[in-house]
Design a protein around this motif. Structure first.
Motif, PDB file in Angstrom:
ATOM      1  N   TRP A 112      26.185  16.564  76.102  1.00 15.88           N
ATOM      2  CA  TRP A 112      25.518  16.791  77.463  1.00 15.88           C
ATOM      3  C   TRP A 112      25.377  18.324  77.567  1.00 15.88           C
ATOM      4  CZ3 TRP A 112      23.353  13.133  79.581  1.00 15.88           C
ATOM      5  CH2 TRP A 112      23.932  11.718  79.864  1.00 15.88           C
ATOM      6  N   TRP A 113      26.157  19.026  76.941  1.00 15.01           N
ATOM      7  CA  TRP A 113      26.007  20.565  77.165  1.00 15.01           C
ATOM      8  C   TRP A 113      24.667  20.652  76.393  1.00 15.01           C
ATOM      9  CZ3 TRP A 113      27.541  23.077  80.949  1.00 15.01           C
ATOM     10  CH2 TRP A 113      28.767  22.603  81.434  1.00 15.01           C
ATOM     11  N   LEU A 114      24.495  20.462  75.095  1.00 14.55           N
ATOM     12  CA  LEU A 114      23.298  20.691  74.584  1.00 14.55           C
ATOM     13  C   LEU A 114      21.801  20.024  75.062  1.00 14.55           C
ATOM     14  CD1 LEU A 114      22.067  21.688  71.551  1.00 14.55           C
ATOM     15  CD2 LEU A 114      22.399  19.294  70.588  1.00 14.55           C
ATOM     16  N   ALA A 158      30.926  16.296  77.733  1.00  9.22           N
ATOM     17  CA  ALA A 158      30.912  16.188  76.055  1.00  9.22           C
ATOM     18  C   ALA A 158      29.993  17.147  75.743  1.00  9.22           C
ATOM     19  CB  ALA A 158      30.566  14.806  75.498  1.00  9.22           C
ATOM     20  N   PRO A 159      30.115  17.764  74.416  1.00 11.14           N
ATOM     21  CA  PRO A 159      29.194  18.865  73.845  1.00 11.14           C
ATOM     22  C   PRO A 159      27.641  18.272  73.823  1.00 11.14           C
ATOM     23  CG  PRO A 159      31.171  18.460  72.449  1.00 11.14           C
ATOM     24  CD  PRO A 159      31.468  17.370  73.630  1.00 11.14           C
TER      25      PRO A 159
END
Length: 161
Positions: free
Chosen positions: A27-29, A24-25
């Motif tokens: 987690w990337w952040l 999910a975005p």
């Protein structure tokens, strides 16, 4: 036979989705922030280690002079090395400090390391030229070392000509 009230429903089959992909975005952040924190941490640790090496290299002469004084008792030689070290470090902080004497020198020492006691540092110049001068070498060496560490820790003043 009973009439059917609607369409015939089949069981729902969920496709297999990996737990790790796609993330999910959020987690990337989080991964990006943690990576940035690690990079900044490494940079800060390397800068601190470089600063420590620089300070230790600067203080080598003082440690040698203190050891020589313990062997030969030559107060003038110790005072000369300590004075040169103070002037050399002061010059890196403020280029005008090379020519300062008396009260101006006292003010410069105090300004470069405000939290340090500079009374023993001021007695160093007298010990160079007066054969009857007294100087507690070990406490003076500690004060010089503390002043050098504090002065090198602070940012140099911007000199306008």
């Amino acid at each position: 036979m009973m009439p059917t009230a609607g369409p015939e429903l089949r069981d729902i089959h969920v496709p297999h989705v990996s737990m790790w992909w796609p993330l999910a975005p959020g987690w990337w952040l989080l991964i990006a922030l943690l990576s940035a924190a690690v990079v900044v941490g490494v940079i800060l640790l390397r800068r601190r280690a470089a600063w420590k090496r620089r300070v230790d290299a600067t203080l080598v002469d003082l440690h040698d002079a203190t050891a020589r004084y313990a062997q030969d008792g030559d107060l003038a030689a110790f005072a000369s090395v300590a004075s040169q070290l103070l002037r050399r470090v002061a010059r890196t902080r403020d280029s005008r400090s090379v020519v300062l004497r008396d009260l101006a020198w006292r003010d410069a020492l105090a300004a470069m390391a405000p939290a340090q006691d500079i009374d023993r540092l001021l007695a160093i110049d007298d010990a160079i030229y007066r054969p009857d001068a007294t100087l507690d070498v070990i406490p003076t060496a500690r004060d010089v070392e503390a002043w050098v560490r504090a002065a090198l820790r602070r940012r140099p003043a911007h000199v306008t000509a």
